[in-house]
Design an enzyme around this catalytic site. Structure first.
Site, mmCIF file in Angstrom:
data_model
loop_
_atom_site.group_PDB
_atom_site.id
_atom_site.type_symbol
_atom_site.label_atom_id
_atom_site.label_comp_id
_atom_site.label_asym_id
_atom_site.label_seq_id
_atom_site.Cartn_x
_atom_site.Cartn_y
_atom_site.Cartn_z
ATOM 1 N N ASP A 168 23.895 64.892 74.416
ATOM 2 C CA ASP A 168 23.579 64.702 73.001
ATOM 3 C C ASP A 168 24.160 63.342 72.617
ATOM 4 O O ASP A 168 25.378 63.180 72.515
ATOM 5 C CB ASP A 168 24.190 65.835 72.170
ATOM 6 N N TYR A 200 28.555 70.270 69.226
ATOM 7 C CA TYR A 200 28.122 70.412 67.824
ATOM 8 C C TYR A 200 28.084 71.894 67.450
ATOM 9 O O TYR A 200 27.530 72.710 68.202
ATOM 10 C CB TYR A 200 26.741 69.765 67.678
ATOM 11 N N ARG A 238 -0.691 69.035 65.030
ATOM 12 C CA ARG A 238 0.456 69.621 65.728
ATOM 13 C C ARG A 238 0.590 69.037 67.130
ATOM 14 O O ARG A 238 1.588 69.237 67.815
ATOM 15 C CB ARG A 238 0.340 71.157 65.785
ATOM 16 N N LYS A 278 20.626 61.252 61.804
ATOM 17 C CA LYS A 278 21.881 60.516 61.615
ATOM 18 C C LYS A 278 21.634 59.004 61.731
ATOM 19 O O LYS A 278 20.891 58.456 60.961
ATOM 20 C CB LYS A 278 22.906 61.031 62.627
HETATM 21 C C1 LIG Z 1 23.488 66.797 63.214
HETATM 22 C C2 LIG Z 1 23.603 67.005 64.666
HETATM 23 C C3 LIG Z 1 22.724 67.850 65.352
HETATM 24 C C4 LIG Z 1 21.648 68.652 64.646
HETATM 25 O O1 LIG Z 1 20.685 67.823 64.065
HETATM 26 P P1 LIG Z 1 19.849 68.182 62.735
HETATM 27 O O2 LIG Z 1 18.987 67.000 62.576
HETATM 28 O O3 LIG Z 1 20.849 68.382 61.633
HETATM 29 O O4 LIG Z 1 19.095 69.439 63.010
HETATM 30 C C5 LIG Z 1 22.866 67.960 66.731
HETATM 31 N N1 LIG Z 1 23.840 67.294 67.392
HETATM 32 C C6 LIG Z 1 24.708 66.485 66.760
HETATM 33 C C7 LIG Z 1 25.758 65.784 67.534
HETATM 34 C C8 LIG Z 1 24.618 66.317 65.368
HETATM 35 O O5 LIG Z 1 25.498 65.520 64.752
#
Ligand SMILES: *Cc1c(COP(=O)(O)O)cnc(C)c1O
Length: 369
Positions: free
Chosen positions: A176, A105, A52, A201
């Protein structure tokens, strides 16, 4: 010692960093380190202790993401993008102010709202396209949340101005950077304090794992994030970290291909008689289209696609299409007829033909060519 990686292009860094030391017999890639614990004793010296806290696959991935974002020692990976978002929001003092755009988001907004409802933080939803309104809302100790381009409306913000306003107000700025990746934008260089990623992503790029990352150039903030991860346990699995790094090796070629195709599709969609509006900021690989005929027509288009996959998410090699308002938590600022397209790496002509045939199911205003 000469840094062998100085002055290398990010495309090269993504391929060459995060590997074992170069010596005869060493593996080219960091092996998947599947171990919950590590041998140690009072006399055995420093080293990893427990899964962890430490993992070789996290470290390799963190070095690559951190370097690309401009903070080689400032990356912390998490079990998902939302685990990363949650760890960043936890940097706020109890009762602190979070200034967040309504276009953030949707799950980040949902989490922020839940934390506000429980008294953990105060929330100000400001229009980030109006920097003066954001500046008005900021206060010392606040956290400003920025997403550009926004999801799924793809509005582009003046990030340097917003982070500058945050700094001037004594607030922390968080970007982000999921949609851009460090190949298209490096917010730390614009003055942001913290960068968040859903590495689910583009960074990993194959729609086969969830993973998050936070990068900061501030050593104390980094230390707090590492501590939060250890205390709350939102760690990624070693195999997910290994896969994500493998995906990052091809980030540059995948993204370039997807951006080129997205640009072409956006152009052609603009001229399509069944399309009311195309949203494309001129870069990136997400295109949002509003089709003629509202929600029912948009659902029919998605159903008629054969090659594009009807699914949420983005950033993978597979092209995805989704009517965003099918989600109950999608804000009403998003039009009912909006389909978000995540452009993958398939052949552009094949993707276009499939979109075109699917769009023909909608009731248009003019004759189809
Ligand atoms: C998908 C996404 C998230 C969340 O990420 P996860 O890996 O699905 O938990 C946060 N911010 C943006 C812009 C996203 O596209």
């Amino acid at each position: 010692m000469i840094d062998p990686h100085a002055d290398l292009d990010p495309a090269t860094l993504a391929v060459s960093l995060g590997r074992p030391p170069r010596r005869a017999g060493a593996p080219l890639n960091v092996p998947v380190e599947l171990s919950s614990t590590f041998l140690g004793s009072a006399t055995s010296g420093p080293g990893p202790v427990y899964g962890r806290t430490d993992n070789a696959n996290w470290q390799a991935l963190e070095h690559v993401i951190g370097t690309l974002e401009g903070a080689p020692n400032g990356c912390t990976v998490f079990g998902s993008g939302m685990a990363a978002v949650a760890a960043v929001l936890d940097l706020l003092d109890h009762g602190g102010l979070l200034v967040v755009p309504a276009t953030a988001y949707n799950t980040t907004l949902e989490l922020a709202g839940a934390l506000r409802d429980r008294g953990r933080l105060r929330l100000a939803v400001a229009d980030p396209a109006d920097p003066a309104a954001v500046e008005q809302a900021l206060e010392p100790g606040a956290m400003l949340w920025i997403e550009s381009p926004s999801n799924p409306l793809l509005e582009v913000l003046d990030v340097p101005r917003l982070v500058g306003s945050a700094r001037a107000a004594g607030a922390v700025s968080v970007v982000d950077n999921t949609f851009n990746t460090p190949l298209l934008a490096t917010p730390l260089a614009d003055g942001a304090d913290v960068v968040v990623h859903s590495a689910t992503k583009y960074l990993s790029g194959h729609s086969d794992l969830l993973l998050g990352a936070v990068v900061t150039g501030d050593a104390e903030t980094h230390r707090r994030l590492v501590t939060t991860r250890r205390l709350t346990g939102g760690v990624p699995g070693p195999f997910e970290a290994w896969l994500a790094l493998r995906g990052m090796r091809t980030l540059d070629v995948r993204l370039r291909r997807s951006v080129d195709t997205a640009r072409l599709l956006a152009q052609r969609l603009t001229e399509h008689p069944r399309v009311d509006r195309v949203r494309y900021p001129g870069g990136g690989a997400v295109v949002s289209v509003e089709v003629a005929g509202g929600a029912a027509a948009a659902d029919a288009v998605v159903d008629a696609l054969r090659l594009w996959t009807p699914a949420t998410s983005l950033g993978g090699v597979e092209s995805l299409a989704e009517r965003r308002r099918r989600h109950g938590n999608e804000p009403a600022t998003v039009p009912e007829s909006l389909i978000r397209l995540s452009v993958g790496v398939e052949h552009a002509g094949d993707l276009w033909r499939d979109l075109d045939q699917a769009l023909r199911v909608t009731p248009g205003r003019g004759p189809i060519r």
